[in-house]
Design a protein around this motif. Structure first.
Motif, PDB file in Angstrom:
ATOM      1  N   PHE A 114      11.810 -10.594  -9.010  1.00 35.19           N
ATOM      2  CA  PHE A 114      11.137 -10.396  -7.742  1.00 35.19           C
ATOM      3  C   PHE A 114      10.582  -8.996  -7.631  1.00 35.19           C
ATOM      4  O   PHE A 114      11.230  -8.023  -7.996  1.00 35.19           O
ATOM      5  N   LEU A 115       9.366  -8.917  -7.101  1.00 35.95           N
ATOM      6  CA  LEU A 115       8.721  -7.657  -6.800  1.00 35.95           C
ATOM      7  C   LEU A 115       8.796  -7.506  -5.282  1.00 35.95           C
ATOM      8  O   LEU A 115       8.241  -8.323  -4.545  1.00 35.95           O
ATOM      9  N   ILE A 116       9.523  -6.500  -4.826  1.00 36.76           N
ATOM     10  CA  ILE A 116       9.772  -6.304  -3.403  1.00 36.76           C
ATOM     11  C   ILE A 116       9.031  -5.051  -2.956  1.00 36.76           C
ATOM     12  O   ILE A 116       9.231  -3.969  -3.502  1.00 36.76           O
ATOM     13  N   CYS A 117       8.174  -5.206  -1.960  1.00 36.70           N
ATOM     14  CA  CYS A 117       7.417  -4.070  -1.444  1.00 36.70           C
ATOM     15  C   CYS A 117       8.320  -3.248  -0.525  1.00 36.70           C
ATOM     16  O   CYS A 117       8.876  -3.768   0.442  1.00 36.70           O
ATOM     17  N   GLU A 118       8.453  -1.963  -0.847  1.00 40.04           N
ATOM     18  CA  GLU A 118       9.307  -1.101  -0.035  1.00 40.04           C
ATOM     19  C   GLU A 118       8.659  -0.728   1.298  1.00 40.04           C
ATOM     20  O   GLU A 118       9.325  -0.219   2.192  1.00 40.04           O
ATOM     21  N   THR A 119       7.376  -1.020   1.452  1.00 38.67           N
ATOM     22  CA  THR A 119       6.681  -0.720   2.698  1.00 38.67           C
ATOM     23  C   THR A 119       6.766  -1.890   3.670  1.00 38.67           C
ATOM     24  O   THR A 119       7.227  -1.734   4.797  1.00 38.67           O
ATOM     25  N   CYS A 120       6.331  -3.074   3.246  1.00 37.71           N
ATOM     26  CA  CYS A 120       6.293  -4.228   4.154  1.00 37.71           C
ATOM     27  C   CYS A 120       7.394  -5.254   3.869  1.00 37.71           C
ATOM     28  O   CYS A 120       7.516  -6.232   4.594  1.00 37.71           O
ATOM     29  N   GLU A 121       8.164  -5.038   2.820  1.00 34.11           N
ATOM     30  CA  GLU A 121       9.255  -5.929   2.411  1.00 34.11           C
ATOM     31  C   GLU A 121       8.785  -7.318   2.002  1.00 34.11           C
ATOM     32  O   GLU A 121       9.539  -8.280   2.046  1.00 34.11           O
ATOM     33  N   SER A 122       7.525  -7.450   1.602  1.00 39.44           N
ATOM     34  CA  SER A 122       7.068  -8.727   1.075  1.00 39.44           C
ATOM     35  C   SER A 122       7.746  -8.963  -0.272  1.00 39.44           C
ATOM     36  O   SER A 122       8.189  -8.025  -0.930  1.00 39.44           O
ATOM     37  N   VAL A 123       7.834 -10.216  -0.663  1.00 37.99           N
ATOM     38  CA  VAL A 123       8.504 -10.593  -1.905  1.00 37.99           C
ATOM     39  C   VAL A 123       7.583 -11.495  -2.703  1.00 37.99           C
ATOM     40  O   VAL A 123       7.048 -12.468  -2.179  1.00 37.99           O
ATOM     41  N   THR A 124       7.403 -11.172  -3.972  1.00 39.31           N
ATOM     42  CA  THR A 124       6.626 -12.009  -4.876  1.00 39.31           C
ATOM     43  C   THR A 124       7.504 -12.369  -6.062  1.00 39.31           C
ATOM     44  O   THR A 124       8.128 -11.489  -6.667  1.00 39.31           O
ATOM     45  N   GLU A 125       7.581 -13.656  -6.383  1.00 38.85           N
ATOM     46  CA  GLU A 125       8.298 -14.087  -7.573  1.00 38.85           C
ATOM     47  C   GLU A 125       7.356 -13.929  -8.746  1.00 38.85           C
ATOM     48  O   GLU A 125       6.276 -14.503  -8.777  1.00 38.85           O
ATOM     49  N   ALA A 126       7.752 -13.093  -9.699  1.00 37.31           N
ATOM     50  CA  ALA A 126       6.892 -12.752 -10.831  1.00 37.31           C
ATOM     51  C   ALA A 126       7.328 -13.497 -12.083  1.00 37.31           C
ATOM     52  O   ALA A 126       8.497 -13.873 -12.211  1.00 37.31           O
ATOM     53  N   THR A 150      19.270 -12.215 -11.732  1.00 36.15           N
ATOM     54  CA  THR A 150      18.139 -12.111 -10.827  1.00 36.15           C
ATOM     55  C   THR A 150      17.677 -10.666 -10.868  1.00 36.15           C
ATOM     56  O   THR A 150      18.475  -9.754 -10.675  1.00 36.15           O
ATOM     57  N   ILE A 151      16.408 -10.474 -11.122  1.00 34.74           N
ATOM     58  CA  ILE A 151      15.860  -9.136 -11.241  1.00 34.74           C
ATOM     59  C   ILE A 151      15.085  -8.824  -9.966  1.00 34.74           C
ATOM     60  O   ILE A 151      14.234  -9.598  -9.538  1.00 34.74           O
ATOM     61  N   GLU A 152      15.398  -7.686  -9.365  1.00 36.45           N
ATOM     62  CA  GLU A 152      14.719  -7.253  -8.154  1.00 36.45           C
ATOM     63  C   GLU A 152      14.119  -5.879  -8.417  1.00 36.45           C
ATOM     64  O   GLU A 152      14.838  -4.914  -8.601  1.00 36.45           O
ATOM     65  N   ALA A 153      12.801  -5.808  -8.438  1.00 41.43           N
ATOM     66  CA  ALA A 153      12.097  -4.543  -8.658  1.00 41.43           C
ATOM     67  C   ALA A 153      11.436  -4.121  -7.352  1.00 41.43           C
ATOM     68  O   ALA A 153      10.876  -4.947  -6.634  1.00 41.43           O
ATOM     69  N   VAL A 154      11.494  -2.835  -7.054  1.00 37.87           N
ATOM     70  CA  VAL A 154      10.975  -2.310  -5.798  1.00 37.87           C
ATOM     71  C   VAL A 154       9.778  -1.417  -6.068  1.00 37.87           C
ATOM     72  O   VAL A 154       9.769  -0.631  -7.012  1.00 37.87           O
ATOM     73  N   GLY A 155       8.748  -1.552  -5.244  1.00 37.27           N
ATOM     74  CA  GLY A 155       7.544  -0.741  -5.369  1.00 37.27           C
ATOM     75  C   GLY A 155       6.644  -1.014  -4.181  1.00 37.27           C
ATOM     76  O   GLY A 155       7.138  -1.178  -3.064  1.00 37.27           O
ATOM     77  N   CYS A 160      -0.377  -3.184   0.598  1.00 35.05           N
ATOM     78  CA  CYS A 160       0.055  -1.882   1.106  1.00 35.05           C
ATOM     79  C   CYS A 160      -0.629  -0.742   0.357  1.00 35.05           C
ATOM     80  O   CYS A 160      -0.973   0.275   0.959  1.00 35.05           O
ATOM     81  N   ILE A 161      -0.835  -0.909  -0.944  1.00 35.17           N
ATOM     82  CA  ILE A 161      -1.570   0.101  -1.715  1.00 35.17           C
ATOM     83  C   ILE A 161      -2.991   0.217  -1.181  1.00 35.17           C
ATOM     84  O   ILE A 161      -3.491   1.326  -0.960  1.00 35.17           O
ATOM     85  N   ALA A 162      -3.632  -0.926  -0.942  1.00 39.24           N
ATOM     86  CA  ALA A 162      -5.004  -0.922  -0.433  1.00 39.24           C
ATOM     87  C   ALA A 162      -5.059  -0.298   0.963  1.00 39.24           C
ATOM     88  O   ALA A 162      -5.964   0.502   1.260  1.00 39.24           O
ATOM     89  N   ARG A 163      -4.090  -0.631   1.807  1.00 40.20           N
ATOM     90  CA  ARG A 163      -4.050  -0.077   3.163  1.00 40.20           C
ATOM     91  C   ARG A 163      -3.852   1.439   3.110  1.00 40.20           C
ATOM     92  O   ARG A 163      -4.508   2.188   3.827  1.00 40.20           O
ATOM     93  N   GLU A 164      -2.954   1.891   2.233  1.00 34.45           N
ATOM     94  CA  GLU A 164      -2.699   3.327   2.076  1.00 34.45           C
ATOM     95  C   GLU A 164      -3.941   4.059   1.561  1.00 34.45           C
ATOM     96  O   GLU A 164      -4.285   5.132   2.044  1.00 34.45           O
ATOM     97  N   THR A 165      -4.625   3.448   0.607  1.00 30.62           N
ATOM     98  CA  THR A 165      -5.858   4.031   0.065  1.00 30.62           C
ATOM     99  C   THR A 165      -6.925   4.119   1.138  1.00 30.62           C
ATOM    100  O   THR A 165      -7.599   5.137   1.296  1.00 30.62           O
ATOM    101  N   ALA A 166      -7.064   3.060   1.941  1.00 31.26           N
ATOM    102  CA  ALA A 166      -8.042   3.045   3.033  1.00 31.26           C
ATOM    103  C   ALA A 166      -7.697   4.107   4.071  1.00 31.26           C
ATOM    104  O   ALA A 166      -8.592   4.797   4.583  1.00 31.26           O
ATOM    105  N   ASP A 167      -6.410   4.246   4.390  1.00 29.88           N
ATOM    106  CA  ASP A 167      -5.977   5.254   5.354  1.00 29.88           C
ATOM    107  C   ASP A 167      -6.292   6.660   4.853  1.00 29.88           C
ATOM    108  O   ASP A 167      -6.726   7.518   5.621  1.00 29.88           O
ATOM    109  N   GLN A 168      -6.090   6.897   3.553  1.00 29.22           N
ATOM    110  CA  GLN A 168      -6.381   8.213   2.965  1.00 29.22           C
ATOM    111  C   GLN A 168      -7.877   8.504   3.016  1.00 29.22           C
ATOM    112  O   GLN A 168      -8.285   9.635   3.269  1.00 29.22           O
ATOM    113  N   ARG A 169      -8.693   7.485   2.805  1.00 31.00           N
ATOM    114  CA  ARG A 169     -10.166   7.676   2.894  1.00 31.00           C
ATOM    115  C   ARG A 169     -10.595   8.009   4.315  1.00 31.00           C
ATOM    116  O   ARG A 169     -11.489   8.799   4.540  1.00 31.00           O
TER     117      ARG A 169
END
Length: 172
Positions: A114-126, A150-155, A160-169
């Motif tokens: 699982f890829l767990i977003c540390e910003t929005c806590e969304s979960v994607t099974e990879a 069970t593997i849980e990776a956080v990032g 959220c990356i796109a939102r952060e990039t847009a906010d920085q712009r």
């Protein structure tokens, strides 16, 4: 959790929505039937709730929705259904979030990553074949008999990356 279910990732990272959820539900029904088990109305509704969430839900979030649908408001209602789904490969428990998510691939046994977003806590099974194989080799090298993992990776997820990039712009 994230702002809305639509913004969260899940088993369908392309956010293709309803059709994949129906396909996953059909795979789950087939798996249960092939194992001589039943997807009772409360179990089926619990799986549907997890599929609709497009992310991970806590047991009490599931219970709240089950109660609203007339399945009872006692915690064992949700816990029994969730335990059945997890034990039979139809859902996964995300320990980091103390929550549950529908399995993206209930048609076959597999190790979950699982890829767990540390910003929005969304979960994607990879896809986890390579990670699972490497873990299996490491366990074997250590003389360890691996029974499950069970593997849980956080990032950060792409939204959220796109939102952060847009906010920085916007700031610049």
């Amino acid at each position: 959790m994230a702002d809305s279910p639509e913004s969260q990732s899940f088993c369908c990272p392309d956010h293709s929505g309803h059709a994949p959820a129906q396909a996953i539900l059909a795979q789950a029904e087939s798996r249960v039937k092939s194992h001589g088990l039943r997807l009772t109305p409360v179990r089926r509704r619990t799986l549907e709730i997890l599929l609709q969430a497009h992310g991970a839900l806590g047991a009490y979030d599931v219970l709240e929705q089950l109660a609203a649908d007339g399945f009872g408001a006692q915690p064992p209602v949700a816990y029994r259904a969730l335990n059945f789904l997890v034990e039979n490969g139809l859902a996964h428990r995300i320990r980091r979030l103390n929550a549950f998510t529908a399995c993206a691939h209930p048609g076959h046994d597999h190790r979950a990553a699982f890829l767990i977003c540390e910003t929005c806590e969304s979960v994607t099974e990879a896809p986890s074949d390579a990670v699972g194989a490497a873990l299996g080799v490491a366990a074997q090298d250590m003389g360890f008999a691996l029974s499950r993992a069970t593997i849980e990776a956080v990032g950060q997820c792409r939204e959220c990356i796109a939102r952060e990039t847009a906010d920085q712009r916007t700031i610049a």
